[in-house]
Scaffold this motif. Structure first.
Motif, PDB file in Angstrom:
ATOM      1  N   TYR A 116       0.818  -1.210   0.000  1.00 60.27           N
ATOM      2  CA  TYR A 116       0.000   0.000   0.000  1.00 60.27           C
ATOM      3  C   TYR A 116       0.852   1.261   0.000  1.00 60.27           C
ATOM      4  N   PRO A 117       0.360   2.321  -0.646  1.00 61.14           N
ATOM      5  CA  PRO A 117       0.964   3.632  -0.394  1.00 61.14           C
ATOM      6  C   PRO A 117       0.620   4.016   1.037  1.00 61.14           C
ATOM      7  N   ALA A 118       1.558   4.638   1.704  1.00 55.00           N
ATOM      8  CA  ALA A 118       1.367   4.970   3.115  1.00 55.00           C
ATOM      9  C   ALA A 118       2.108   6.250   3.432  1.00 55.00           C
ATOM     10  N   VAL A 119       1.875   6.726   4.645  1.00 52.13           N
ATOM     11  CA  VAL A 119       2.620   7.849   5.203  1.00 52.13           C
ATOM     12  C   VAL A 119       3.258   7.326   6.476  1.00 52.13           C
ATOM     13  N   ILE A 120       4.586   7.530   6.611  1.00 50.52           N
ATOM     14  CA  ILE A 120       5.288   7.048   7.799  1.00 50.52           C
ATOM     15  C   ILE A 120       5.977   8.197   8.516  1.00 50.52           C
ATOM     16  N   SER A 121       6.168   7.995   9.796  1.00 48.26           N
ATOM     17  CA  SER A 121       6.991   8.876  10.626  1.00 48.26           C
ATOM     18  C   SER A 121       7.930   7.968  11.411  1.00 48.26           C
ATOM     19  N   VAL A 122       9.191   8.351  11.463  1.00 46.03           N
ATOM     20  CA  VAL A 122      10.190   7.581  12.202  1.00 46.03           C
ATOM     21  C   VAL A 122      11.061   8.569  12.946  1.00 46.03           C
ATOM     22  N   SER A 123      11.314   8.297  14.209  1.00 47.98           N
ATOM     23  CA  SER A 123      12.275   9.110  14.942  1.00 47.98           C
ATOM     24  C   SER A 123      13.248   8.192  15.663  1.00 47.98           C
ATOM     25  N   VAL A 124      14.476   8.667  15.759  1.00 48.70           N
ATOM     26  CA  VAL A 124      15.531   7.947  16.460  1.00 48.70           C
ATOM     27  C   VAL A 124      16.178   8.920  17.425  1.00 48.70           C
ATOM     28  N   VAL A 125      16.238   8.539  18.677  1.00 49.33           N
ATOM     29  CA  VAL A 125      17.018   9.283  19.660  1.00 49.33           C
ATOM     30  C   VAL A 125      18.171   8.349  20.019  1.00 49.33           C
ATOM     31  N   ALA A 126      19.364   8.692  19.536  1.00 45.62           N
ATOM     32  CA  ALA A 126      20.538   7.849  19.740  1.00 45.62           C
ATOM     33  C   ALA A 126      20.953   7.846  21.205  1.00 45.62           C
ATOM     34  N   ALA A 127      21.762   6.888  21.566  1.00 43.70           N
ATOM     35  CA  ALA A 127      22.229   6.760  22.944  1.00 43.70           C
ATOM     36  C   ALA A 127      22.955   8.024  23.419  1.00 43.70           C
ATOM     37  N   GLY A 129      22.055  11.003  22.700  1.00 44.75           N
ATOM     38  CA  GLY A 129      21.081  12.087  22.763  1.00 44.75           C
ATOM     39  C   GLY A 129      20.801  12.753  21.434  1.00 44.75           C
ATOM     40  N   SER A 130      21.535  12.403  20.390  1.00 45.45           N
ATOM     41  CA  SER A 130      21.271  12.960  19.059  1.00 45.45           C
ATOM     42  C   SER A 130      19.887  12.536  18.590  1.00 45.45           C
ATOM     43  N   LYS A 131      19.173  13.459  17.945  1.00 50.01           N
ATOM     44  CA  LYS A 131      17.797  13.193  17.514  1.00 50.01           C
ATOM     45  C   LYS A 131      17.698  13.322  16.001  1.00 50.01           C
ATOM     46  N   TYR A 132      17.006  12.351  15.401  1.00 55.14           N
ATOM     47  CA  TYR A 132      16.791  12.332  13.962  1.00 55.14           C
ATOM     48  C   TYR A 132      15.335  11.958  13.734  1.00 55.14           C
ATOM     49  N   ALA A 133      14.648  12.688  12.860  1.00 53.00           N
ATOM     50  CA  ALA A 133      13.232  12.385  12.649  1.00 53.00           C
ATOM     51  C   ALA A 133      12.793  12.727  11.244  1.00 53.00           C
ATOM     52  N   ILE A 134      11.905  11.895  10.722  1.00 52.69           N
ATOM     53  CA  ILE A 134      11.192  12.183   9.483  1.00 52.69           C
ATOM     54  C   ILE A 134       9.712  12.080   9.816  1.00 52.69           C
ATOM     55  N   SER A 135       8.917  12.908   9.186  1.00 49.37           N
ATOM     56  CA  SER A 135       7.501  12.943   9.526  1.00 49.37           C
ATOM     57  C   SER A 135       6.664  13.067   8.264  1.00 49.37           C
ATOM     58  N   ALA A 136       5.573  12.312   8.214  1.00 50.10           N
ATOM     59  CA  ALA A 136       4.622  12.344   7.106  1.00 50.10           C
ATOM     60  C   ALA A 136       5.303  12.080   5.765  1.00 50.10           C
ATOM     61  N   VAL A 137       6.161  11.061   5.727  1.00 52.17           N
ATOM     62  CA  VAL A 137       6.877  10.690   4.512  1.00 52.17           C
ATOM     63  C   VAL A 137       6.028   9.725   3.695  1.00 52.17           C
ATOM     64  N   PRO A 138       5.699  10.076   2.456  1.00 51.91           N
ATOM     65  CA  PRO A 138       4.964   9.135   1.614  1.00 51.91           C
ATOM     66  C   PRO A 138       5.893   7.999   1.173  1.00 51.91           C
ATOM     67  N   THR A 139       5.409   6.788   1.237  1.00 46.90           N
ATOM     68  CA  THR A 139       6.192   5.615   0.860  1.00 46.90           C
ATOM     69  C   THR A 139       5.249   4.471   0.540  1.00 46.90           C
ATOM     70  N   THR A 140       5.805   3.310   0.316  1.00 49.88           N
ATOM     71  CA  THR A 140       5.025   2.100   0.123  1.00 49.88           C
ATOM     72  C   THR A 140       5.377   1.143   1.249  1.00 49.88           C
ATOM     73  N   VAL A 141       4.368   0.550   1.861  1.00 55.58           N
ATOM     74  CA  VAL A 141       4.596  -0.425   2.926  1.00 55.58           C
ATOM     75  C   VAL A 141       3.998  -1.760   2.523  1.00 55.58           C
ATOM     76  N   GLN A 142       4.543  -2.802   3.108  1.00 53.46           N
ATOM     77  CA  GLN A 142       4.004  -4.143   2.937  1.00 53.46           C
ATOM     78  C   GLN A 142       3.304  -4.503   4.236  1.00 53.46           C
ATOM     79  N   VAL A 143       1.995  -4.706   4.208  1.00 53.19           N
ATOM     80  CA  VAL A 143       1.238  -5.086   5.394  1.00 53.19           C
ATOM     81  C   VAL A 143       0.906  -6.565   5.278  1.00 53.19           C
ATOM     82  N   THR A 144       1.200  -7.319   6.346  1.00 56.23           N
ATOM     83  CA  THR A 144       0.883  -8.738   6.384  1.00 56.23           C
ATOM     84  C   THR A 144      -0.269  -8.954   7.364  1.00 56.23           C
TER      85      THR A 144
END
Length: 171
Positions: A116-127, A129-144
């Motif tokens: 499916y086409p989808a919208v994803i958000s992913v955030s990573v807070v590294a050990a 304390g560095s923070k990295y985030a993407i929000s409302a990214v259009p992509t394709t996901v595989q749902v099982t």
């Protein structure tokens, strides 16, 4: 570049990781589930996690973050998967070796397992304390029937690429 690598089950952490920004540039592809050799909690010298039954089992994330930090392994955590009114939403937060990863997947027009086409958000807070985030990214996901998988490569507003793949198994 911070590097964190593990192949063990770890206790999940509820809540939401702080995000440094939203994204405006995106590229993404459908993913096969990320793979990581799992070690049982007893082998790792840790108590069993309260959720999940092992690599790919209910209530788990399998992570392979490749940029800007390296993070790979399996985390037992609560994974919420909800379907209503032809929408699918999967979300989870897991901690692996001090890094916290939060993922959210939203699919409109959901009609059962598939791609499916989808919208994803992913955030990573590294050990560290560095923070990295993407929000409302259009992509394709595989749902099982039991979870799903997604790969992503998108730029944060800070100009850093957040790339990797996550597969999840619903709790």
């Amino acid at each position: 570049m911070t590097s964190v690598s593990a192949c063990r089950a770890g206790a999940g952490q509820a809540g939401s990781a702080a995000a440094d920004s939203t994204t405006t540039t995106t590229t993404a592809a459908t993913a096969a589930p990320a793979t990581a050799a799992a070690t049982t909690p007893a082998e790792a010298g840790q108590p069993a996690a309260p959720v999940g039954t092992g690599d790919g089992g209910p209530g788990s994330l399998t992570l392979a973050i490749t940029s800007p930090v390296m993070l790979s392994g399996h985390v037992n955590t609560t994974v919420s998967c909800e379907t209503a009114a032809r929408r699918y939403v999967a979300s989870a937060t897991g901690t692996l070796d001090g890094a916290t990863v939060t993922q959210n997947v939203r699919v409109a027009g959901y009609a059962g397992p598939g791609s499916y086409p989808a919208v994803i958000s992913v955030s990573v807070v590294a050990a560290d304390g560095s923070k990295y985030a993407i929000s409302a990214v259009p992509t394709t996901v595989q749902v099982t029937a039991d979870g799903g998988a997604v790969s992503f490569n998108a730029s944060t507003s800070g100009g850093r690429a957040l790339a990797g793949s996550i597969s999840w198994a619903c709790s």
